[in-house]
Scaffold this motif. Sequence first.
Motif, PDB file in Angstrom:
ATOM      1  N   VAL A   1    -107.127  10.449  78.198  1.00  0.00           N
ATOM      2  CA  VAL A   1    -107.962  10.666  79.384  1.00  0.00           C
ATOM      3  C   VAL A   1    -109.139   9.699  79.349  1.00  0.00           C
ATOM      4  N   HIS A   2    -109.754   9.556  78.193  1.00  0.00           N
ATOM      5  CA  HIS A   2    -110.891   8.643  78.049  1.00  0.00           C
ATOM      6  C   HIS A   2    -110.485   7.210  78.375  1.00  0.00           C
ATOM      7  N   ARG A   3    -109.327   6.782  77.876  1.00  0.00           N
ATOM      8  CA  ARG A   3    -108.865   5.415  78.136  1.00  0.00           C
ATOM      9  C   ARG A   3    -108.669   5.194  79.638  1.00  0.00           C
TER      10      ARG A   3
ATOM     11  N   ILE B   1    -111.044   2.719  84.646  1.00  0.00           N
ATOM     12  CA  ILE B   1    -111.477   2.836  86.037  1.00  0.00           C
ATOM     13  C   ILE B   1    -112.985   2.645  86.163  1.00  0.00           C
ATOM     14  N   LEU B   2    -113.747   3.273  85.288  1.00  0.00           N
ATOM     15  CA  LEU B   2    -115.211   3.237  85.403  1.00  0.00           C
ATOM     16  C   LEU B   2    -115.847   2.026  84.728  1.00  0.00           C
TER      17      LEU B   2
ATOM     18  N   TYR C   1    -100.074  17.258  80.975  1.00  0.00           N
ATOM     19  CA  TYR C   1    -100.363  15.834  80.788  1.00  0.00           C
ATOM     20  C   TYR C   1    -100.551  15.141  82.140  1.00  0.00           C
ATOM     21  N   SER C   2     -99.633  15.382  83.058  1.00  0.00           N
ATOM     22  CA  SER C   2     -99.756  14.804  84.408  1.00  0.00           C
ATOM     23  C   SER C   2    -100.995  15.333  85.104  1.00  0.00           C
ATOM     24  N   TRP C   3    -101.280  16.616  84.936  1.00  0.00           N
ATOM     25  CA  TRP C   3    -102.466  17.217  85.540  1.00  0.00           C
ATOM     26  C   TRP C   3    -103.725  16.523  85.019  1.00  0.00           C
ATOM     27  N   LEU C   4    -103.784  16.293  83.717  1.00  0.00           N
ATOM     28  CA  LEU C   4    -104.952  15.637  83.124  1.00  0.00           C
ATOM     29  C   LEU C   4    -105.140  14.219  83.661  1.00  0.00           C
ATOM     30  N   LEU C   5    -104.065  13.458  83.755  1.00  0.00           N
ATOM     31  CA  LEU C   5    -104.177  12.088  84.237  1.00  0.00           C
ATOM     32  C   LEU C   5    -104.578  12.034  85.709  1.00  0.00           C
ATOM     33  N   SER C   6    -103.980  12.871  86.527  1.00  0.00           N
ATOM     34  CA  SER C   6    -104.341  12.849  87.946  1.00  0.00           C
ATOM     35  C   SER C   6    -105.755  13.382  88.158  1.00  0.00           C
ATOM     36  N   THR C   7    -106.150  14.391  87.396  1.00  0.00           N
ATOM     37  CA  THR C   7    -107.508  14.922  87.515  1.00  0.00           C
ATOM     38  C   THR C   7    -108.525  13.897  87.033  1.00  0.00           C
ATOM     39  N   SER C   8    -108.203  13.173  85.964  1.00  0.00           N
ATOM     40  CA  SER C   8    -109.140  12.151  85.474  1.00  0.00           C
ATOM     41  C   SER C   8    -109.279  11.018  86.496  1.00  0.00           C
TER      42      SER C   8
ATOM     43  N   ARG D   1    -101.271   6.945  94.299  1.00  0.00           N
ATOM     44  CA  ARG D   1    -102.287   6.557  93.304  1.00  0.00           C
ATOM     45  C   ARG D   1    -101.792   6.838  91.896  1.00  0.00           C
ATOM     46  N   ASP D   2    -101.216   8.019  91.691  1.00  0.00           N
ATOM     47  CA  ASP D   2    -100.734   8.378  90.358  1.00  0.00           C
ATOM     48  C   ASP D   2     -99.651   7.414  89.889  1.00  0.00           C
ATOM     49  N   VAL D   3     -98.689   7.110  90.764  1.00  0.00           N
ATOM     50  CA  VAL D   3     -97.604   6.199  90.394  1.00  0.00           C
ATOM     51  C   VAL D   3     -98.162   4.818  90.053  1.00  0.00           C
ATOM     52  N   VAL D   4     -99.089   4.322  90.855  1.00  0.00           N
ATOM     53  CA  VAL D   4     -99.676   3.004  90.609  1.00  0.00           C
ATOM     54  C   VAL D   4    -100.424   2.991  89.276  1.00  0.00           C
ATOM     55  N   LEU D   5    -101.218   4.022  89.016  1.00  0.00           N
ATOM     56  CA  LEU D   5    -101.961   4.080  87.759  1.00  0.00           C
ATOM     57  C   LEU D   5    -101.037   4.227  86.557  1.00  0.00           C
ATOM     58  N   TYR D   6    -100.018   5.072  86.674  1.00  0.00           N
ATOM     59  CA  TYR D   6     -99.066   5.216  85.575  1.00  0.00           C
ATOM     60  C   TYR D   6     -98.383   3.882  85.281  1.00  0.00           C
ATOM     61  N   SER D   7     -98.059   3.144  86.332  1.00  0.00           N
ATOM     62  CA  SER D   7     -97.330   1.891  86.163  1.00  0.00           C
ATOM     63  C   SER D   7     -98.217   0.765  85.658  1.00  0.00           C
ATOM     64  N   TYR D   8     -99.324   0.511  86.343  1.00  0.00           N
ATOM     65  CA  TYR D   8    -100.119  -0.679  86.044  1.00  0.00           C
ATOM     66  C   TYR D   8    -101.190  -0.475  84.988  1.00  0.00           C
ATOM     67  N   ILE D   9    -101.717   0.721  84.875  1.00  0.00           N
ATOM     68  CA  ILE D   9    -102.783   0.955  83.902  1.00  0.00           C
ATOM     69  C   ILE D   9    -102.228   1.546  82.614  1.00  0.00           C
ATOM     70  N   ASP D  10    -101.412   2.585  82.760  1.00  0.00           N
ATOM     71  CA  ASP D  10    -100.865   3.228  81.565  1.00  0.00           C
ATOM     72  C   ASP D  10     -99.582   2.558  81.069  1.00  0.00           C
ATOM     73  N   GLU D  11     -99.024   1.652  81.882  1.00  0.00           N
ATOM     74  CA  GLU D  11     -97.851   0.856  81.536  1.00  0.00           C
ATOM     75  C   GLU D  11     -96.621   1.693  81.188  1.00  0.00           C
ATOM     76  N   TYR D  12     -96.403   2.765  81.954  1.00  0.00           N
ATOM     77  CA  TYR D  12     -95.182   3.539  81.802  1.00  0.00           C
ATOM     78  C   TYR D  12     -94.069   2.886  82.602  1.00  0.00           C
ATOM     79  N   SER D  13     -92.845   3.064  82.147  1.00  0.00           N
ATOM     80  CA  SER D  13     -91.695   2.560  82.893  1.00  0.00           C
ATOM     81  C   SER D  13     -91.454   3.484  84.095  1.00  0.00           C
ATOM     82  N   GLN D  14     -90.660   3.004  85.031  1.00  0.00           N
ATOM     83  CA  GLN D  14     -90.358   3.825  86.202  1.00  0.00           C
ATOM     84  C   GLN D  14     -89.598   5.086  85.803  1.00  0.00           C
TER      85      GLN D  14
END
Length: 169
Positions: free
Chosen positions: A20-22, A27-28, A59-66, A118-131
């Motif tokens: 969550v911090h990362r 973002i900030l 986990y998804s809740w934490l990422l979207s809430t952050s 937003r979640d999909v974009v962040l998961y893909s480009y920031i967290d570098e998860y695969s589709q």
Amino acid sequence: MIQNNNLELSDLYERYASLVHRRCKYILQSDDEAWDATQDVFMKLMSQLPKIENRSAIYSWLLSTSTNQCISILRKKRGVAFDECVHSDGARDLSQEKQYILREILTKLFLPWDKKVRDVVLYSYIDEYSQKEISQMTGLGESTIRKYLTRFKRESCRSFGNVKEAFNA
């Protein structure tokens, strides 16, 4: 029951606080603000934990809430004045200015989009998860994820033009 929730919250904090911090720091662009946002996210989790029935979705809740927490912080900071003195001849450190500009860009990029995109974009480009990983986390099909990413790229390029050319000019 409260004791169990506190133990679970403590376990979740140990497991996910750094992730969550990362996300918040990216973002900030500020370590201190990111830790504050991380704490705010876990405070929200503390109040929402009894209501979350599907524990595998935390986990998804934490990422979207952050993400939402950081976007909220950026919106509140919009009133911060732009500091032109960093462009003077004597300016040596542009990192603060770069952080400000990055925050503005992210805010402008994400505001028009709904939460799923937003979640999909962040998961893909920031967290570098695969589709495939994003599909498993969100429950969205891989074709939907591709559609969201393609639409985001297309609309971002249309809105901002060719940013690379502008910066190289």
